[in-house]
Scaffold this active site. Structure first.
Site, PDB file in Angstrom:
ATOM      1  CB  CYS A 864      27.612  56.167  29.136  1.00 41.32           C
ATOM      2  SG  CYS A 864      26.713  55.769  28.511  1.00 41.32           S
ATOM      3  CB  CYS A 867      23.932  56.303  31.520  1.00 35.58           C
ATOM      4  SG  CYS A 867      25.316  55.760  31.419  1.00 35.58           S
ATOM      5  CB  CYS A 875      40.888  50.567  35.328  1.00 34.13           C
ATOM      6  SG  CYS A 875      40.317  51.817  35.891  1.00 34.13           S
ATOM      7  CG  HIS A 883      41.532  57.248  37.854  1.00 28.32           C
ATOM      8  ND1 HIS A 883      42.806  57.176  37.233  1.00 28.32           N
ATOM      9  CD2 HIS A 883      40.759  56.228  37.263  1.00 28.32           C
ATOM     10  CE1 HIS A 883      43.046  56.180  36.824  1.00 28.32           C
ATOM     11  NE2 HIS A 883      41.703  55.429  36.615  1.00 28.32           N
ATOM     12  CB  CYS A 932      31.282  27.788  35.452  1.00 28.05           C
ATOM     13  SG  CYS A 932      32.108  26.004  33.705  1.00 28.05           S
ATOM     14  CB  CYS A 937      32.999  37.512  25.894  1.00 29.00           C
ATOM     15  SG  CYS A 937      32.754  39.072  25.955  1.00 29.00           S
ATOM     16  CB  CYS A 945      41.023  29.019  30.881  1.00 31.94           C
ATOM     17  SG  CYS A 945      41.078  28.702  32.935  1.00 31.94           S
ATOM     18  CG  HIS A 970      46.725  23.241  25.116  1.00 32.37           C
ATOM     19  ND1 HIS A 970      46.843  21.910  25.698  1.00 32.37           N
ATOM     20  CD2 HIS A 970      45.681  23.560  24.526  1.00 32.37           C
ATOM     21  CE1 HIS A 970      46.653  21.509  24.197  1.00 32.37           C
ATOM     22  NE2 HIS A 970      45.662  22.480  23.604  1.00 32.37           N
TER      23      HIS A 970
END
Length: 1110
Positions: A864, A867, A875, A883, A932, A937, A945, A970
């Site tokens: 980045c 930072c 991922c 990794h 919930c 987003c 969902c 749905h």
């Protein structure tokens, strides 16, 4: 040293005034400490070395002089930052500023000081504070500023040769220190004798003058003891005032400070017991140095000013110790140079002879003292000593200008073989020197033509009239020399030519002086007046105006005041013989007689009007003051003291004095109008309509009387505001049009507002009041997505259309700029930029911070730029060395097996790593799905969902068989939406049927009484906090909600069909939900029919978007 430093920093940080810490800075500059210990922030040694580079001493002096100027500018920058009232543009320093470019930018190390102040953000045109810094660090800036002031003081003392410890700079500035050391070794003290001092020749203008040698202390005298410093100017103090909290003052500051009437009665005590001689120039300060060349006793300031002249630079001076005793006059009085009368310190003129304080005593070869001659009186020619009238410009004898100096002529000695004989027959013989009978000039050349006036010195008889004293007798036995041939006489035309040439030269010199003075801001009138006083000397008229004119103006004011006082005394003497006033009348009369107050501005105008004549200036000043007083008295102002004070404050201007005198008279009227009786509001129902119309005309400047009547009639209607009505009436005289302008309904709050307080968007026809418009878009910018910035009344336009999106935001930006606060408007621009960048497929969100960037590198590991932390672009997990060269799934499995931190978190870490991922923008959230199911987003505002990633629909969806019109989605049968209602035992049974292992006990590190899974909680602000639910035995240290989520994630990871555990009722409901129809056959049992229904239900595929992470 540290105590002085802390005190100076504290004072500067609180006040921001350099004058408050001047005394402490002087003390710090005199401490004999190494530079690294004295300066904690500045790199003084490197700064001095870089700015003292030069091939010779003159170049080093010039560069260090620029450094002193630059440090002075940096000191002002620091004081501005520490001041409570900082300037408007304190955040930036522009490079194109000519003062900055010629001072701070012209030396080495100037910008480093600005970095220490906080100007660390580099811009195209200068330096500025970072955007996230709202206020400067005042303590740090004060510390740096104190060091800058100390360094400037030390370098200045080093240049002037008065630094107490120059040896500290011998390795840094060798040219200066070596030269001063050499001067100290060469300087000797010459004892004072009765012989006159040798004549000092002025230095040649082509050779630069050498600086004054370093002053040494007289032998046999000790150095003055360390005393307290003056609280105003920083020099050695002479008095201590107990009424001013023990503050110390020098002689000059004590006179100035306690001259105020409120402090005149303060009692002061002398700091030291010994008394010092007063300065021979100012007459008030103590003697600092004795000049052996000009026999003057000078204070420190007068010594620095007097010996700055090129002709007096080489004078040798010695420091006079304060312990030296002698016949000294008291510092609280001064002795007149003419009559030796001891006068009070505050007196300007002598009490006995009424001469100015600074006038010198009479010379030994003159008679009794007399008043100085005015420039307009008779004057004596410096060439031929002829006494001329004051109005003449040229000498009547030699015709040389009034200001011309006498030419230097070397008088030769009489040769041994020269002889003259007294008698008529020997007058024509050549002589060694002779005096002209016309101009009395002593000639040294042979001949009868004077070198000064060019006239023949022969009388009508043909003989030269020489004084007998000038004729030298020849020795006996010597033969007289031969008679010289008769020289050719100069014609009258040649003499006139020489006179014209001399006049032209004098005129050109005067023009050059006027031009030089105009460059320094001095008018020709001032130059002419100054030349009338100092024209016969080598003093520059501009320098004389700066140094001596203020004293002359004070003298003129004092002389005028004394003349007026004497006049009033003579006018009051007859009355005193007949009537003796009482005590109160005496005090009033004394106050009136001592209340003559004249200003320097008036004295200067009178002095210029009279061409520099002091006596005429006094008379002109009195005449002008009397005329102004008569004018003010004719206007009704009879109080003499108030009129004189007003004229003094206004600099002699009648208009300014009139304004000051009228202000107290108008104060009761102002109090009555604005303070005691507040302005009543406009009442449209007032019966006096004309009065209301007049007030509208006066207060709101309506164009006509008819508009005022229209405004009053509109104000009588309900819900009408005065300012809105006045503005509408100014725009139009149509009543119906004005009512339409004033009555507009808001589509949000349904209030009625004028048109100028309504806002409309270009995408719709809705009108919203200004308050609703601001509140709606402020909340949308701060708490919502960029897609929510639509009309608050109709939710238009559809921002999903890219073309409509660009056009909409281009016009919305103009409307929001004038409505929203600055920080909210900047946030809107940042969100709009991020929304545009998210359309790029290479755009990534950092998992460590909230920044986003475009990744053009074809690598899994990205860093980045904000930072500077790395993470995996696939991922979105923080990057670790394990990794490298493995897939994301293998890396996650390795963390589960080997990472102690991951094992300590237990299943909470598993749920965090398998959090929610937006199917639209692929942004990952380290949150659980136990809350919930309907998730929005925060980056792209996509609603879906979190259990199956299927989208939520607010209205009817595009599915053919769907009949829902509200908010719905749905969900497949293996979605968390349905399985979260199952008991953990039933979910465990489904996993056991497929031999899938699951945890029932927590790890040793993760055992706790409360659930530690992170989830987003909405408590006014959306914050990520631990769940905190109660754990149950057999549920792996999680609460019931999150343990079910854990079991469902295992079911989804292994693609297990939950239909195998459906009850007959659940099979029927699922078949109806997914529209699976299987009619029952004849004579078919219920079990067989349910088995066929279950088989056909299981043919329906599971959710294709369900997260299946192993």
């Amino acid at each position: 040293m540290e105590d002085v430093r802390r005190r100076a920093q504290s004072l500067l940080a609180s006040s921001g005034q350099a004058q408050d810490v001047k005394a402490d800075v002087q003390l710090m500059a005199g401490f004999p400490l190494p530079l690294p210990q004295k300066y904690l922030h500045l790199k003084v040694e490197s700064m001095l070395r870089e700015n003292a580079a030069g091939r010779n001493r003159l170049e080093v002096l010039e560069t260090l002089g620029r450094l002193v100027k630059a440090l002075g500018i940096l000191e002002k920058y620091g004081c501005n930052l520490t001041s409570p009232a900082r300037p408007k543009y304190w955040r930036s320093v522009k490079h194109n500023n000519p003062v900055f470019r010629s001072t701070v930018d012209a030396v080495k190390g100037g910008r480093s000081v600005l970095y220490l102040y906080g100007y660390t953000n580099q811009q195209i045109d200068g330096l500025s504070f970072p955007d996230d810094v709202s206020d400067p660090d005042v303590d740090r800036v004060a510390a740096v500023t104190v060091e800058v002031m100390t360094l400037r003081t030390e370098v200045d003392m080093l240049l002037k040769g008065v630094h107490p410890h120059p040896e500290l700079f011998k390795d840094i500035v060798p040219f200066i220190v070596q030269e001063q050391t050499q001067m100290e070794s060469d300087a000797t003290v010459i004892p004072k004798t009765e012989e006159p001092p040798p004549e000092v020749k002025p230095p040649s203008p082509k050779v630069p003058p050498r600086p004054a040698p370093r002053i040494k202390t007289l032998p046999g005298h000790t150095a003055p003891p360390v005393v307290s410093v003056c609280s105003l100017c920083g020099v050695a103090s002479m008095f201590s005032c107990s009424s001013c909290n023990g503050q110390c003052f020098c002689d000059a500051c004590d006179d100035l400070y306690h001259r105020h009437p409120a402090r005149a009665a303060h009692k002061r005590e002398a700091v030291g017991k010994t008394k010092t001689d007063p300065c021979t120039i100012c007459g008030s300060s103590s003697v600092h140095a004795l000049c052996l060349s000009c026999d003057h006793k000078l204070c420190e300031k007068c010594d620095r000013l007097y010996h700055s002249h090129p002709e007096r630079v080489g004078h040798r001076r010695t420091v006079v110790s304060a312990a030296k005793t002698g016949n000294r006059s008291s510092l609280s009085s001064w002795e007149c140079g003419h009559c030796t009368t001891v006068n009070e310190l505050r007196a300007v003129l002598c009490f006995t002879c009424e001469r100015p304080r600074l006038s010198t005593g009479p010379s030994s070869n003159q008679g009794p003292p007399s008043l100085p001659q005015s420039p307009s009186a008779e004057w004596q020619c410096k060439s031929c000593t002829m006494l001329n009238q004051g109005s003449s410009v040229l000498c009547e004898a030699c015709e040389r200008p009034r200001l011309a100096t006498r030419p230097v002529a070397a008088v030769a000695a009489v040769p041994a073989n020269t002889s003259t004989t007294i008698g008529p027959e020997s007058l024509a013989l050549p002589v060694t020197k002779w005096t002209c009978q016309f101009c009395t000039f002593v000639n040294t050349k042979h001949g009868s033509i004077c070198d000064m006036c060019s006239l023949s010195c022969k009388d009508t008889g043909g003989a030269v009239s020489l004084p007998a004293a000038l004729l030298t007798a020849a020795p006996v036995g010597r033969t007289p020399p031969l008679i010289a041939p008769k020289p050719k006489l100069i014609s009258e035309a040649d003499a006139d030519t020489r006179r014209q040439r001399a006049l032209m030269e004098d005129g050109l010199n005067l023009i050059n002086k006027i031009r030089e003075a105009e460059k320094r801001g001095v008018s020709p009138e001032e130059v002419y007046a100054a030349l009338s006083i100092c024209g016969g000397s080598n003093v520059d008229p501009c320098d004389w105006l700066n140094s001596e004119l203020p004293h002359l103006l004070d003298e003129i004011c004092a002389m005028a005041a004394s003349v007026q006082l004497n006049t009033s005394d003579r006018g009051n003497s007859p009355a005193q013989d007949h009537d003796i006033p009482s005590g109160g009348e005496e005090e009033e009369e004394e106050e009136t007689r001592s209340g003559v107050k004249l200003s320097r501005a008036e004295a200067k105008r009178a002095w210029l009007a009279t061409g520099g004549d002091t006596e005429a200036a006094v008379r002109q000043l009195l005449r002008d003051r009397q005329n102004k007083m008569r004018e003010l008295q004719s206007l009704g102002f009879r109080d003499v003291l108030k009129c004189e004070e007003a004229l003094r404050l206004s600099g002699g201007e009648v208009k300014g004095a009139l304004s000051l005198l009228q202000r107290p008279l108008l104060e009761p009227y102002h109090q009555r109008i604005w303070t005691n009786q507040p302005e009543p509001p406009i009442n449209p129902n007032d019966p006096d309509k004309q009065r209301m119309c007049r007030r509208l005309l006066a207060l709101y400047e309506l164009p006509s009387w008819g508009r005022c009547e229209l405004a009053l009639s509109l104000l009588q209607e309900p819900n009408m505001n005065l300012e809105d009505v006045v503005q509408a009436v100014k725009d139009s005289p149509d009543r119906e049009f004005i009512k339409r302008l004033l009555q507009n309904a808001c589509g949000v709050c349904y209030g009625t507002f004028p048109l100028n307080k309504m806002r409309s968007l270009t995408s719709c026809q809705c009108s919203v009041c200004l308050e609703c418009f601001q509140v709606h878009f402020t909340i949308a910018v701060k708490d919502k997505h960029i897609r929510d910035m639509v009309c608050p009344a109709c939710n238009e336009p559809d921002i999903n259309d890219p073309e409509q999106l660009d056009n909409y935001f281009s016009t919305l930006d103009i409307q929001l700029k004038n409505c929203l606060a600055t920080e909210v408007y900047n946030l809107f621009h940042r969100k709009l930029t991020e929304h545009t960048l998210m359309k790029d497929p290479n755009f990534l969100w950092c998992c460590h911070c909230t920044s986003g960037f475009i990744n053009d590198m074809d690598q899994v590991k990205v860093t980045c730029p904000t930072c500077h932390k790395s993470f995996c672009c696939k991922c979105k997990k923080p990057w670790e060395a394990q990794h490298q060269d493995v897939t994301c799934e293998q890396f996650q499995q390795w963390k589960r097996d080997n990472d102690p931190d991951y094992q300590r978190l237990g299943l909470a870490g598993y749920l965090r790593d398998n959090g929610i991922k937006c199917p639209n923008c692929r942004f990952e959230y380290a949150l659980t799905k136990g809350g919930c199911i309907h998730f929005t987003c925060s980056q792209c505002r996509h609603e879906f969902c979190s259990g199956c990633n299927n989208p939520y629909h607010k209205t009817a969806c595009r599915t053919q068989v769907c009949t829902m019109n509200g908010l719905h989605a749905h969900h497949p049968r293996d979605c968390l939406f349905y399985l979260r209602d199952w008991e953990p035992a039933r979910l465990q049974e489904l996993l056991k049927r497929s031999n899938v292992a699951f945890n029932t006990e927590p790890s040793d590190d993760a055992a706790a009484a409360q659930c530690g899974v992170m989830e987003q909680k909405d408590s006014g602000q959306q914050l990520d906090q631990p769940c905190g639910g109660e754990t149950r035995p057999g549920e792996a240290g999680l609460c019931d909600k999150h343990y079910r989520e854990y079991l469902v994630s295992l079911i989804n990871a292994h693609s297990l069909d939950p239909a195998v555990l459906y009850s007959p009722e659940e099979v029927g409901v699922a078949c109806q939900r997914y529209q699976v129809t299987e009619p029952r056959l004849d004579n078919e049992s219920e079990n067989n029919h349910q088995a066929r229904q279950l088989k056909k239900l299981m043919d329906v595929p599971l959710g294709d978007k369900v997260p299946r992470v192993h």
